[in-house]
Design a protein around this motif. Structure first.
Motif, short mmCIF file in Angstrom:
data_model
loop_
_atom_site.label_atom_id
_atom_site.label_comp_id
_atom_site.label_asym_id
_atom_site.label_seq_id
_atom_site.Cartn_x
_atom_site.Cartn_y
_atom_site.Cartn_z
N ALA A 44 66.42 173.68 119.02
CA ALA A 44 66.52 175.04 119.55
C ALA A 44 65.99 175.08 120.97
CB ALA A 44 65.74 176.01 118.67
N ASN A 45 66.74 175.71 121.82
CA ASN A 45 66.29 175.88 123.20
C ASN A 45 65.37 177.09 123.27
OD1 ASN A 45 67.88 173.75 124.02
ND2 ASN A 45 69.63 175.08 124.45
N PRO A 46 64.25 176.98 123.97
CA PRO A 46 63.35 178.14 124.08
C PRO A 46 64.03 179.25 124.87
CG PRO A 46 62.62 176.36 125.50
CD PRO A 46 63.77 175.82 124.70
N LEU A 47 63.74 180.49 124.44
CA LEU A 47 64.29 181.65 125.14
C LEU A 47 63.55 181.86 126.45
CD1 LEU A 47 64.64 184.16 122.19
CD2 LEU A 47 66.46 182.91 123.35
N ASN A 48 64.24 182.39 127.39
CA ASN A 48 63.62 182.72 128.66
C ASN A 48 62.88 184.04 128.47
OD1 ASN A 48 62.86 183.18 131.26
ND2 ASN A 48 64.92 183.38 132.08
N ASP A 49 61.57 184.00 128.45
CA ASP A 49 60.79 185.21 128.23
C ASP A 49 60.28 185.82 129.53
OD1 ASP A 49 58.96 183.31 128.85
OD2 ASP A 49 57.64 183.67 127.15
N ASP A 50 60.92 185.47 130.59
CA ASP A 50 60.54 185.99 131.89
C ASP A 50 61.45 187.17 132.23
OD1 ASP A 50 59.22 186.25 134.29
OD2 ASP A 50 60.52 184.81 135.31
N PHE A 51 61.19 188.32 131.58
CA PHE A 51 62.01 189.50 131.79
C PHE A 51 61.38 190.40 132.84
CE2 PHE A 51 62.83 188.37 127.32
CZ PHE A 51 64.19 188.18 127.40
N ILE A 52 62.24 191.09 133.54
CA ILE A 52 61.77 192.11 134.47
C ILE A 52 62.01 193.45 133.80
CG2 ILE A 52 62.12 193.19 136.72
CD1 ILE A 52 63.11 190.48 137.74
N VAL A 53 60.96 194.20 133.57
CA VAL A 53 61.05 195.48 132.89
C VAL A 53 60.64 196.56 133.87
CG1 VAL A 53 60.22 196.83 130.95
CG2 VAL A 53 60.49 194.37 130.71
#
Length: 92
Positions: free
Chosen positions: A4-13
Motif C-alpha cells: 500500500a502506498n501511503p496517502l499524502n496527508d499534506d492537505f491545505i485546508v
C-alpha cells in the motif's frame, strides 16, 4: 502481497483545520441528534399504524364470527317455525 502506498496527508485546508473542525463537529452532532429524533418519531408512527391494523383485523374477525352466529340462529329459528307448522298440520 500488494504494498500500500501511503496517502499524502499534506492537505491545505481553508480556513485552518481547527476552525473547520470546530464548525463541522457541532453540526455533525446536531445532525445525528436530529436524525435520532426523526427515527424515534417514525418508529412511533409505525407502531401506532401496526396497532391500528391489528385492531381493525380483530374487529373484522369478530364481525364475521358474530354474523355467522346470527345467521345460524336465524336459520335455526326459521327451521323450528317450519317444523312447528308442518308438525301441526300433520297432527290435524
Amino acid at each position: 502481497m500488494i504494498e500500500a502506498n501511503p496517502l499524502n496527508d499534506d492537505f491545505i485546508v481553508e480556513p485552518d483545520l481547527k476552525t473547520v473542525l470546530s464548525t463541522l463537529i457541532p453540526k455533525q452532532l446536531h445532525l445525528m441528534f436530529y436524525t435520532a429524533l426523526l427515527d424515534s418519531n417514525a418508529s412511533e408512527h409505525a407502531a401506532r399504524m401496526v396497532a391500528m391494523q391489528t385492531a381493525t383485523d380483530n374487529a373484522d374477525e369478530l364481525l364475521r364470527e358474530l354474523n355467522l352466529q346470527f345467521n345460524k340462529s336465524r336459520q335455526q329459528a326459521i327451521t323450528n317455525e317450519l317444523l312447528d307448522i308442518v308438525g301441526g298440520t300433520v297432527n290435524n
